[in-house]
Design an enzyme around this catalytic site. Structure first.
Site, PDB file in Angstrom:
ATOM      1  CB  THR A 183      51.682  40.531  18.300  1.00 30.34           C
ATOM      2  OG1 THR A 183      50.889  39.454  18.755  1.00 30.34           O
ATOM      3  CG2 THR A 183      52.093  41.407  19.463  1.00 30.34           C
ATOM      4  NE  ARG A 211      48.318  32.357  25.238  1.00 33.79           N
ATOM      5  CZ  ARG A 211      49.012  33.212  24.496  1.00 33.79           C
ATOM      6  NH1 ARG A 211      48.478  34.353  24.137  1.00 33.79           N
ATOM      7  NH2 ARG A 211      50.224  32.935  24.099  1.00 33.79           N
ATOM      8  CB  ILE A 212      47.401  36.077  30.261  1.00 36.90           C
ATOM      9  CG1 ILE A 212      45.992  36.480  30.731  1.00 36.90           C
ATOM     10  CG2 ILE A 212      48.306  37.303  30.206  1.00 36.90           C
ATOM     11  CD1 ILE A 212      45.931  36.991  32.143  1.00 36.90           C
ATOM     12  CG  ASP A 214      54.758  37.424  24.694  1.00 33.47           C
ATOM     13  OD1 ASP A 214      53.663  37.148  24.149  1.00 33.47           O
ATOM     14  OD2 ASP A 214      55.724  37.887  24.064  1.00 33.47           O
ATOM     15  CB  THR A 234      55.701  39.595  17.875  1.00 33.10           C
ATOM     16  OG1 THR A 234      54.623  38.850  17.286  1.00 33.10           O
ATOM     17  CG2 THR A 234      56.845  39.670  16.881  1.00 33.10           C
ATOM     18  N   GLY A 235      55.443  36.585  19.009  1.00 39.54           N
ATOM     19  CA  GLY A 235      55.699  35.169  18.775  1.00 39.54           C
ATOM     20  C   GLY A 235      54.900  34.318  19.749  1.00 39.54           C
TER      21      GLY A 235
END
Ligand code: ASP
Length: 315
Positions: A183, A211-212, A214, A234-235
């Site tokens: 990301t 799917r969404i 963060d 990110t993660g």
């Protein structure tokens, strides 16, 4: 001559100490996680070159007096267009083998924000997020409705196959369990003291329909407030949503009087305790640069007008 230089340097540090000089700078990331690059110095150099190119380009814009928002958009677009990262071209694929992209942007001086999720045909999702911020009354648009709006204002449209690289197709076909991290995000402070943050992603490999994560959620993956901090995460997105991660950093600083580095570390610890992993970049209103993660590494780079500069993947 030498004396003059020393005097000028002393005056600069003196003014800086009393906050009379507006510092500026930026930090960017290209994802965090397990990265099997340690034994591959050639590949490490390719990634570092991409991070440094985006860093230099963003920094020279700040030097010319361009806004933090313009810099964030420019840097994130550079990373979206680079197939090395999980954003724009080269993004990870869903369970069905298509690219579905999310992005968001927030400006600190007016706390305005724009976000898009589930885009399949917009070349640069970060531009779409900016358009939602500037051209609608809304903060987030998703899927087909978002694309209808975005094409009505003339942003570039591409077939979904544009995003799908051979490498990602192969990984999808093998249905690898290892996530591709990558990301992208950028935070910046400009010469006017304005902060901005932006994040863009393809999400998680093999993600389920609709799917969404963060990245497009303001307060989870992205947050900026002038006088305080700009953050991009990110993660494993679900954990960053559950902890309101980007906003949590700002809240710890604002209400808990924590230093930025402590606020970031504590938020990442909470994420880890819940079972999540990832990292964050941030810049504060003085131009201090922050980057922390609870994973093996994070692609990251930063530079400010105080002379700090870094570009790294591991510790
Ligand atoms: N945070 C992104 C998401 O959950 C993925 C990543 O940063 O690698 O969609």
């Amino acid at each position: 001559m030498l004396k003059n230089v020393i005097n000028a340097a002393m005056l600069f540090s003196f003014l800086n100490l009393f906050g009379q000089i507006q510092n500026f700078g930026l930090v960017l990331h290209g994802g965090a996680g397990y990265m099997a690059l340690r034994n591959n110095p050639e590949k490490v150099n390719v990634y570092l070159a991409a991070l440094n190119a985006a860093l230099d380009s963003g920094y020279s814009m700040l030097q010319r007096g361009e806004s933090a928002e313009q810099v964030v958009i420019h840097v994130v677009m550079m990373l979206e267009n680079n197939t090395l990262f999980n954003a724009g071209r080269g993004a990870v694929l869903t369970e069905e083998g298509i690219a579905e992209l999310d992005a968001s942007i927030m400006t600190g001086y007016d706390q305005k924000a724009g976000a898009v999720s589930g885009l399949r045909h917009v070349k640069n999702p970060i531009l779409a997020a900016q358009a939602v911020k500037d051209k609608t009354q809304h903060v987030m648009l998703s899927g087909a409705g978002a694309e209808k709006f975005i094409f009505s204002i003339g942003l570039d449209s591409v077939p979904n196959s544009y995003f799908i690289t051979d490498d990602m197709r192969a990984r999808w076909e093998e249905a690898l369990k290892n996530q591709k991290y990558g990301t992208v995000g950028c935070v910046a402070l400009d010469k006017d003291g304005n902060l901005a943050a932006g994040t863009s992603t393809g999400g998680m490999l093999m993600k389920k329909f609709g799917r969404i994560g963060d990245a497009p959620i303001i307060g989870a993956g992205t947050y900026a407030k002038n006088g305080l901090i700009a953050v991009s995460c990110t993660g494993h997105g679900e954990y960053f949503i559950r902890t309101s991660a980007a906003y949590q950093v700002a809240a710890r600083m604002r209400f808990g009087r924590q230093k930025a580095s402590k606020a970031i570390r504590s938020t990442l610890e909470e994420i880890k305790n819940l079972g999540g992993s990832g990292g964050m970049i941030a810049i504060d209103d003085k131009g201090n640069l922050y980057h922390d993660y609870n994973t093996e590494g994070m692609f990251r780079a930063g530079r400010n007008s105080k002379g700090n500069r870094f570009a790294k993947i591991y510790e």
